[in-house]
Scaffold this motif. Structure first.
Motif, PDB file in Angstrom:
ATOM      1  N   VAL A  88      31.728  30.294  43.428  1.00  0.00           N
ATOM      2  CA  VAL A  88      32.282  31.416  44.021  1.00  0.00           C
ATOM      3  C   VAL A  88      32.734  32.853  44.585  1.00  0.00           C
ATOM      4  O   VAL A  88      32.910  34.212  44.088  1.00  0.00           O
ATOM      5  N   ALA A  89      33.681  32.112  43.683  1.00  0.00           N
ATOM      6  CA  ALA A  89      34.800  32.810  43.811  1.00  0.00           C
ATOM      7  C   ALA A  89      35.280  33.382  42.229  1.00  0.00           C
ATOM      8  O   ALA A  89      34.939  32.636  41.670  1.00  0.00           O
ATOM      9  N   PRO A  90      36.263  33.767  42.627  1.00  0.00           N
ATOM     10  CA  PRO A  90      36.367  34.934  41.099  1.00  0.00           C
ATOM     11  C   PRO A  90      37.031  33.568  39.983  1.00  0.00           C
ATOM     12  O   PRO A  90      37.570  32.641  41.203  1.00  0.00           O
ATOM     13  N   ARG A  91      35.947  33.988  39.274  1.00  0.00           N
ATOM     14  CA  ARG A  91      37.150  33.167  37.850  1.00  0.00           C
ATOM     15  C   ARG A  91      38.022  33.361  38.090  1.00  0.00           C
ATOM     16  O   ARG A  91      39.671  34.336  37.540  1.00  0.00           O
ATOM     17  N   PRO A  92      39.505  32.157  37.982  1.00  0.00           N
ATOM     18  CA  PRO A  92      40.780  32.654  37.750  1.00  0.00           C
ATOM     19  C   PRO A  92      41.062  33.225  36.174  1.00  0.00           C
ATOM     20  O   PRO A  92      40.748  32.614  35.357  1.00  0.00           O
ATOM     21  N   ASP A  93      42.053  34.010  36.249  1.00  0.00           N
ATOM     22  CA  ASP A  93      42.015  34.592  34.864  1.00  0.00           C
ATOM     23  C   ASP A  93      42.767  33.576  33.807  1.00  0.00           C
ATOM     24  O   ASP A  93      42.936  33.671  32.716  1.00  0.00           O
ATOM     25  N   GLU A  94      43.625  32.295  34.065  1.00  0.00           N
ATOM     26  CA  GLU A  94      44.203  31.583  33.455  1.00  0.00           C
ATOM     27  C   GLU A  94      42.927  30.642  33.067  1.00  0.00           C
ATOM     28  O   GLU A  94      43.951  29.713  32.176  1.00  0.00           O
ATOM     29  N   LEU A  95      42.089  30.365  33.050  1.00  0.00           N
ATOM     30  CA  LEU A  95      40.880  29.689  32.672  1.00  0.00           C
ATOM     31  C   LEU A  95      40.773  29.988  31.671  1.00  0.00           C
ATOM     32  O   LEU A  95      40.589  31.164  30.842  1.00  0.00           O
ATOM     33  N   PRO A  96      40.841  28.979  30.256  1.00  0.00           N
ATOM     34  CA  PRO A  96      40.520  28.981  29.309  1.00  0.00           C
ATOM     35  C   PRO A  96      39.050  29.076  29.342  1.00  0.00           C
ATOM     36  O   PRO A  96      37.975  29.054  30.200  1.00  0.00           O
ATOM     37  N   ALA A  97      38.877  29.897  28.080  1.00  0.00           N
ATOM     38  CA  ALA A  97      37.402  30.556  28.275  1.00  0.00           C
ATOM     39  C   ALA A  97      36.527  29.406  27.357  1.00  0.00           C
ATOM     40  O   ALA A  97      34.653  29.957  27.832  1.00  0.00           O
ATOM     41  N   GLY A  98      36.666  28.656  27.283  1.00  0.00           N
ATOM     42  CA  GLY A  98      35.143  28.098  26.866  1.00  0.00           C
ATOM     43  C   GLY A  98      34.234  27.697  28.096  1.00  0.00           C
ATOM     44  O   GLY A  98      33.959  26.110  27.953  1.00  0.00           O
ATOM     45  N   VAL A  99      35.175  27.451  29.233  1.00  0.00           N
ATOM     46  CA  VAL A  99      34.817  26.673  30.278  1.00  0.00           C
ATOM     47  C   VAL A  99      34.204  28.312  31.046  1.00  0.00           C
ATOM     48  O   VAL A  99      34.424  28.766  31.432  1.00  0.00           O
ATOM     49  N   ALA A 100      32.752  27.900  30.878  1.00  0.00           N
ATOM     50  CA  ALA A 100      31.835  28.463  31.649  1.00  0.00           C
ATOM     51  C   ALA A 100      31.940  28.447  33.730  1.00  0.00           C
ATOM     52  O   ALA A 100      32.301  27.555  33.757  1.00  0.00           O
ATOM     53  N   TRP A 101      31.822  30.212  34.242  1.00  0.00           N
ATOM     54  CA  TRP A 101      32.111  30.090  35.077  1.00  0.00           C
ATOM     55  C   TRP A 101      30.920  30.724  36.287  1.00  0.00           C
ATOM     56  O   TRP A 101      31.119  31.907  35.024  1.00  0.00           O
ATOM     57  N   ARG A 102      30.443  30.076  36.850  1.00  0.00           N
ATOM     58  CA  ARG A 102      29.011  30.954  37.126  1.00  0.00           C
ATOM     59  C   ARG A 102      28.693  30.527  38.876  1.00  0.00           C
ATOM     60  O   ARG A 102      29.576  29.576  39.531  1.00  0.00           O
ATOM     61  N   ALA A 103      27.787  31.415  39.104  1.00  0.00           N
ATOM     62  CA  ALA A 103      27.654  31.121  41.273  1.00  0.00           C
ATOM     63  C   ALA A 103      27.176  30.156  41.053  1.00  0.00           C
ATOM     64  O   ALA A 103      26.489  29.774  42.062  1.00  0.00           O
ATOM     65  N   GLU A 104      25.732  29.705  39.863  1.00  0.00           N
ATOM     66  CA  GLU A 104      24.550  28.257  40.251  1.00  0.00           C
ATOM     67  C   GLU A 104      24.538  27.885  39.027  1.00  0.00           C
ATOM     68  O   GLU A 104      25.190  27.836  38.320  1.00  0.00           O
ATOM     69  N   PRO A 105      24.496  25.872  39.653  1.00  0.00           N
ATOM     70  CA  PRO A 105      24.723  25.705  37.979  1.00  0.00           C
ATOM     71  C   PRO A 105      23.275  26.048  37.717  1.00  0.00           C
ATOM     72  O   PRO A 105      22.097  26.557  37.983  1.00  0.00           O
ATOM     73  N   PRO A 106      23.501  25.242  36.275  1.00  0.00           N
ATOM     74  CA  PRO A 106      22.456  25.226  35.296  1.00  0.00           C
ATOM     75  C   PRO A 106      21.220  25.056  35.244  1.00  0.00           C
ATOM     76  O   PRO A 106      21.095  24.331  36.255  1.00  0.00           O
ATOM     77  N   ALA A 107      20.291  25.789  34.881  1.00  0.00           N
ATOM     78  CA  ALA A 107      18.615  25.497  36.019  1.00  0.00           C
ATOM     79  C   ALA A 107      18.657  23.706  35.002  1.00  0.00           C
ATOM     80  O   ALA A 107      17.553  23.328  35.814  1.00  0.00           O
ATOM     81  N   GLU A 108      18.885  23.448  34.056  1.00  0.00           N
ATOM     82  CA  GLU A 108      18.706  21.976  33.311  1.00  0.00           C
ATOM     83  C   GLU A 108      20.278  21.652  32.752  1.00  0.00           C
ATOM     84  O   GLU A 108      20.649  22.231  31.717  1.00  0.00           O
TER      85      GLU A 108
END
Ligand SMILES: C[S@@+](CC[C@H](N)C(=O)[O-])C[C@H]1O[C@@H](n2cnc3c(N)ncnc32)[C@H](O)[C@@H]1O
Length: 329
Positions: A88-108
């Motif tokens: 729920v926290a904001p995405r850290p600037d330094e996190l590589p773009a390859g890691v998805a950042w979301r507030a809910e787990p994927p549906a599947e």
């Protein structure tokens, strides 16, 4: 607790990172990720090496764990991993773009879910047995003053009767139903794979009579006043979460301690032989550091005393975990 942690100006919502306030296994040593990498390697094999392997970190904090795990698996597996940090926290600037950042787990999800010290931060109510029956405790966020409020809702009472019965006036329970539902929702999204929750935990036979609600700020324990200035946490009834995981579709369950799980995964804290100090002093020092880090992860009075709940859906639990001792009920 909901407002204090996740409201507009809530402690986590505004971007406080766990490292500034306390030390989790993720920050204690990358050997934690190394053990999870071994687990994921086994899960991948049991799934038949699918073209896409989800690696979902729920309550990800800074999002470092998926990267550490990917660095510890073979390049072939790393290339098939789709890493997601759920936070729920904001995405850290330094996190590589390859890691998805979301507030809910994927549906599947097909692969592995890790939730390290997530469930203890899922808000809950405290109920006290008063002379007039069980009452939800209300706290004034300005002063920390407490008073008994309404009766608990029916589903909370049912949860209490089953998982945390109150016996004497003054007894307190932390109603873990929201954590059970949160965990059940994660397990319910698993198509095939294993979900692992790691947290400080207790079980039905050993609930603390006055609860465990605690505040943390800047590395210190503080009164758990829900004013947004501190982390507020309570131990997790992982046995109850396990039952909800089964309801949500888990085919196999292991409830154990971090010490037992990590030892089964090869994290032993064993010191290197002294002869190595003469043959290769640098290697000896490195091995000694590694042993120290492992010892912290499996310390029965610290991180090693945490509970591990592993639940498999559509596959078996990894064989290496079968060496872990089930926790006492
Ligand atoms: C104690 S921290 C653990 C961070 C990290 N897993 C670690 O081990 O260092 C708990 C994190 O869970 C996040 N969190 C709590 N509830 C959440 C929810 N429902 N969805 C996503 N993130 C959540 C908080 O924002 C916080 O960053």
């Amino acid at each position: 607790m909901q407002g204090a942690l996740y409201g507009e100006e809530g402690f986590y919502r505004r971007g406080e990172r766990p490292t500034a306030h306390f030390r989790t296994s993720v920050h204690a040593s990358t050997r934690f990720a190394g053990a999870l990498a071994r687990l994921l390697t086994e899960i991948d094999a049991s799934l038949g090496h699918p073209p896409r392997v989800d690696l979902v970190d729920v309550g990800a904090g800074c999002g470092r764990l998926p990267l550490q795990i990917m660095a510890a698996v073979t390049p072939g597996l790393a290339a098939r991993i789709v890493p997601t940090a759920v936070e729920v926290a904001p995405r850290p600037d330094e996190l590589p773009a390859g890691v998805a950042w979301r507030a809910e787990p994927p549906a599947e999800i097909t692969g592995m879910v890790v939730a390290n010290e997530w469930l203890d931060n899922v808000p809950l109510d405290v109920v006290e047995l008063t002379p007039r029956g069980p009452r939800v405790m209300l706290v004034d966020p300005a002063t920390g003053a407490e008073r008994p409020g309404q009766r608990p809702a029916d589903d909370d009472r049912e949860w209490l009767d089953r998982w945390w019965p109150l016996r004497e006036p003054g007894d307190r329970a932390e109603v873990g139903l929201p954590r059970c539902l949160a965990w059940g929702s994660v397990v319910g999204r698993m198509r095939r794979g294993v979900a692992v929750a790691v947290d400080y935990a207790h079980s039905r036979g050993s609930r603390p009579a006055t609860g465990t609600l605690t505040g943390y700020r800047d590395g210190h324990v503080v009164p758990p006043v829900p004013d947004g200035s501190c982390d507020i946490t309570a131990h997790v009834a992982l046995d109850a979460c396990a039952a909800h995981g089964v309801k949500a579709g888990a085919d196999a369950t292991l409830l154990t301690t971090q010490r037992s799980a990590l030892r089964a995964l090869g994290v032993t804290g064993a010191k290197p032989p002294i002869e190595l100090a003469h043959q290769d002093p640098q290697a000896y020092v490195a091995a000694l550091c590694a042993a120290g880090e492992e010892a912290e992860l499996i310390d029965p009075l610290g991180l090693g005393g945490f509970g591990w709940l592993a639940q498999a859906v559509g596959t078996a639990l990894p064989e290496s975990l079968t060496g872990a001792h089930p926790a006492e009920a």
